[in-house]
Design an enzyme around this catalytic site. Structure first.
Site, PDB file in Angstrom:
ATOM      1  N   ASP A  13       0.812  -1.385   0.231  1.00 31.29           N
ATOM      2  CA  ASP A  13       0.050   0.052   0.000  1.00 31.29           C
ATOM      3  C   ASP A  13       0.770   1.332   0.036  1.00 31.29           C
ATOM      4  OD1 ASP A  13      -2.103  -1.681   0.231  1.00 31.29           O
ATOM      5  OD2 ASP A  13      -1.903  -1.799   2.498  1.00 31.29           O
ATOM      6  N   HIS A  41      -4.696  -1.822  -5.879  1.00 32.98           N
ATOM      7  CA  HIS A  41      -3.718  -0.434  -6.377  1.00 32.98           C
ATOM      8  C   HIS A  41      -4.652   0.735  -6.608  1.00 32.98           C
ATOM      9  CE1 HIS A  41       0.074  -2.452  -6.549  1.00 32.98           C
ATOM     10  NE2 HIS A  41      -0.274  -3.139  -7.850  1.00 32.98           N
TER      11      HIS A  41
HETATM   12  P1  GDP Z   1      -0.323   0.222  -3.892  1.00 34.10           P
HETATM   13  O1  GDP Z   1      -1.027  -0.918  -3.588  1.00 34.10           O
HETATM   14  O2  GDP Z   1       1.096   0.143  -3.473  1.00 34.10           O
HETATM   15  O3  GDP Z   1      -0.709   0.924  -5.173  1.00 34.10           O
HETATM   16  O4  GDP Z   1      -0.987   1.317  -2.613  1.00 34.10           O
HETATM   17  P2  GDP Z   1      -2.703   1.841  -2.567  1.00 34.10           P
HETATM   18  O5  GDP Z   1      -3.328   2.066  -3.723  1.00 34.10           O
HETATM   19  O6  GDP Z   1      -3.379   0.768  -1.907  1.00 34.10           O
HETATM   20  O7  GDP Z   1      -2.372   2.984  -1.611  1.00 34.10           O
HETATM   21  C1  GDP Z   1      -1.962   4.148  -1.861  1.00 34.10           C
HETATM   22  C2  GDP Z   1      -3.110   5.182  -1.568  1.00 34.10           C
HETATM   23  O8  GDP Z   1      -2.581   6.445  -1.475  1.00 34.10           O
HETATM   24  C3  GDP Z   1      -4.006   5.428  -2.736  1.00 34.10           C
HETATM   25  O9  GDP Z   1      -5.359   5.621  -2.055  1.00 34.10           O
HETATM   26  C4  GDP Z   1      -3.406   6.472  -3.361  1.00 34.10           C
HETATM   27  O10 GDP Z   1      -4.273   7.071  -4.250  1.00 34.10           O
HETATM   28  C5  GDP Z   1      -2.965   7.442  -2.419  1.00 34.10           C
HETATM   29  N1  GDP Z   1      -1.939   8.265  -2.755  1.00 34.10           N
HETATM   30  C6  GDP Z   1      -0.653   7.617  -3.361  1.00 34.10           C
HETATM   31  N2  GDP Z   1       0.175   8.784  -3.389  1.00 34.10           N
HETATM   32  C7  GDP Z   1      -0.471   9.624  -2.384  1.00 34.10           C
HETATM   33  C8  GDP Z   1       0.180  10.985  -2.090  1.00 34.10           C
HETATM   34  O11 GDP Z   1       1.165  11.155  -2.441  1.00 34.10           O
HETATM   35  N3  GDP Z   1      -0.514  11.565  -1.237  1.00 34.10           N
HETATM   36  C9  GDP Z   1      -1.954  11.398  -0.875  1.00 34.10           C
HETATM   37  N4  GDP Z   1      -2.421  12.047  -0.320  1.00 34.10           N
HETATM   38  N5  GDP Z   1      -2.320  10.050  -1.508  1.00 34.10           N
HETATM   39  C10 GDP Z   1      -1.582   9.278  -2.176  1.00 34.10           C
END
Ligand code: GDP
Length: 425
Positions: A13, A41
């Site tokens: 995440d 994701h």
């Molecule tokens: P992944 O599985 O590694 O792709 O991660 P997830 O999608 O589960 O979690 C990442 C969350 O953080 C998602 O809701 C993204 O939209 C959000 N996100 C990613 N980068 C940023 C950031 O720099 N700032 C904020 N506020 N949210 C972010």
């Protein structure tokens, strides 16, 4: 030609989907090489907010070919559901932009039941599975008790194979767990429904990737979860059941000859962890709420509140090492903007001694975090687009992390949108 991998250096995440979505502009092919639809994701782009589970995050870019490699747990049922849900929102998934390896093993209908039944049996001692059948699937794959996607092209052999597996698996379902057996009719319905819909996407992706490599195409390998959930290097048994590390990408993708030129480790500016297992920096109860709320830390797949805590540099340094990451994308720095003083875990206290080395999983239970505190910046940074746009205190925080993990932070993400990013190279 460049081969890059985007991998998580923590518990998952970290925002890998967001980084793949950003970087796919520079790549022709995006390949998932491990895991299944058990994590999510989240991608925010001009088409909206999407939670992807099995599909590679390159699916939104025209001209990018997405591949599910042989190392992936392909669940035909959830795959067609995901394809349909994207189609409803105007994102076309076709055999041109999605290719599924004929050597990928299939998650069979009973794998979900077995996952659920085992978590129920364990009760309080459960692993915190997302109940997508991933652990029973990989166990069966390694026992050679599941089927390959390519068998869909050999229907008579496949039916014989499934009948044998059915007989074997019903013993476990009924005699071990006292649950309902599956019937041939159940499997027929599964084959004629989702498997039939999935079949046009199945092909020899190894040959496709070799051709792409030969033509000098840029290939991006996309991982699910992070270093600390890697089956071999993570917090076993609270890991996932596959290898989440970049070293596995050539094998799980179907391109064993691939050399990965660039490993981009994705790391959050603080810690989060979904599910069970040791989590040294965990904030509990009300202490966790402000950070959880600020970061919107609820699972993309399950909606479960994520466990949260300050950044853990002992775990991060280890995570960077096992990924052999040569650059880091730091995400969600904007989330910390509300904090006056930011704790940073720089070491663990274990048996009266401080250590910066990540220990054997069982030793984590008694480890205590050693914190240093740095001043927060206390202003909105979500509009920053260059390093100089960031307030001095935010730059100091990033530089501290960079020094302690021993790897350059080349991207700083300050929001979920595609362009909310600072590139430092
Ligand atoms: P992944 O599985 O590694 O792709 O991660 P997830 O999608 O589960 O979690 C990442 C969350 O953080 C998602 O809701 C993204 O939209 C959000 N996100 C990613 N980068 C940023 C950031 O720099 N700032 C904020 N506020 N949210 C972010």
């Amino acid at each position: 030609m460049t081969n890059s991998a985007i991998v998580g250096v923590m518990w998952g995440d970290e925002g890998k989907g967001r980084m793949v979505d950003l970087l796919t502009d520079n790549y022709d092919v995006v390949v998932r090489f491990q895991g299944g639809g058990n994590a999510g994701h989240t991608v925010v782009n001009e088409r909206g907010t999407f939670a992807l589970h099995l599909l590679p995050s390159g699916i939104f870019r025209d001209g990018v070919v997405n591949v599910l490699g042989n190392g992936v747990a392909v669940d035909p049922q959830s795959l067609v559901e995901e394809i349909d849900s994207l189609a409803k929102r105007g994102v076309a998934v076709t055999p041109e932009n999605l290719k599924i390896s004929d050597r990928a093993s299939l998650v069979l209908p009973w794998h979900r039941d077995l996952d659920e039944l085992e978590e129920l049996r364990l009760g309080e001692r459960r692993y915190g599975s997302t109940k997508q059948g991933i652990a029973p699937f990989y166990a069966d794959k390694h026992q050679k008790k599941t089927v390959l996607a390519g068998e869909l092209f050999y229907p008579d052999d496949l039916r014989r194979h499934l009948a044998e597996l059915l007989e074997w698996k019903n013993l476990t379902l009924t005699e071990v767990y006292g649950s309902k057996p599956y019937s041939i009719e159940d499997l027929e319905a599964w084959l004629e429904g989702c498997c039939e819909r999935m079949r046009p996407f199945v092909c020899d992706t190894a040959a496709f990737l070799e051709r792409a490599q030969g033509e000098g195409k840029n290939i991006l390998f996309e991982a699910q979860l992070g270093s600390l959930r890697d089956l071999d290097y993570g917090i076993y048994p609270f890991t996932t059941s596959s290898n989440t590390t970049a070293a596995y990408a050539p094998i799980g993708s179907g391109l064993p000859s691939a050399r990965i030129d660039n490993v981009i480790g994705v790391m959050k500016a603080y810690s989060t962890c979904v599910g069970e297992g040791p989590f040294v920096c965990e904030l509990r109860g009300e202490d966790a709420e402000p950070l959880r709320e600020a970061g919107g830390e609820y699972g993309a797949k399950t909606g479960r509140p994520r466990r949260v805590g300050p950044v853990d540099l002992v775990a991060a340094r280890y995570g960077v090492k096992v990924q052999a990451a040569n650059e880091i994308a730091l995400t969600k720095l904007d989330v910390l903007s509300f904090m006056e003083r930011i704790p940073v875990c720089v070491a663990y206290l274990m048996g009266g001694r401080e250590t910066e080395d990540f220990p054997f999983p069982l030793a984590l239970d008694s480890a205590l975090p050693v914190y240093e505190y740095v001043d927060g910046w206390m202003c909105d940074i979500s509009g920053a687009r260059t390093w100089e746009d960031l307030p001095c205190k935010a730059r100091e925080y990033v530089s501290l992390l960079e020094r302690r993990i021993g790897c350059p932070i080349t991207y700083v993400s300050v929001g979920p949108e595609r362009d909310s990013i600072i590139v430092r190279k």
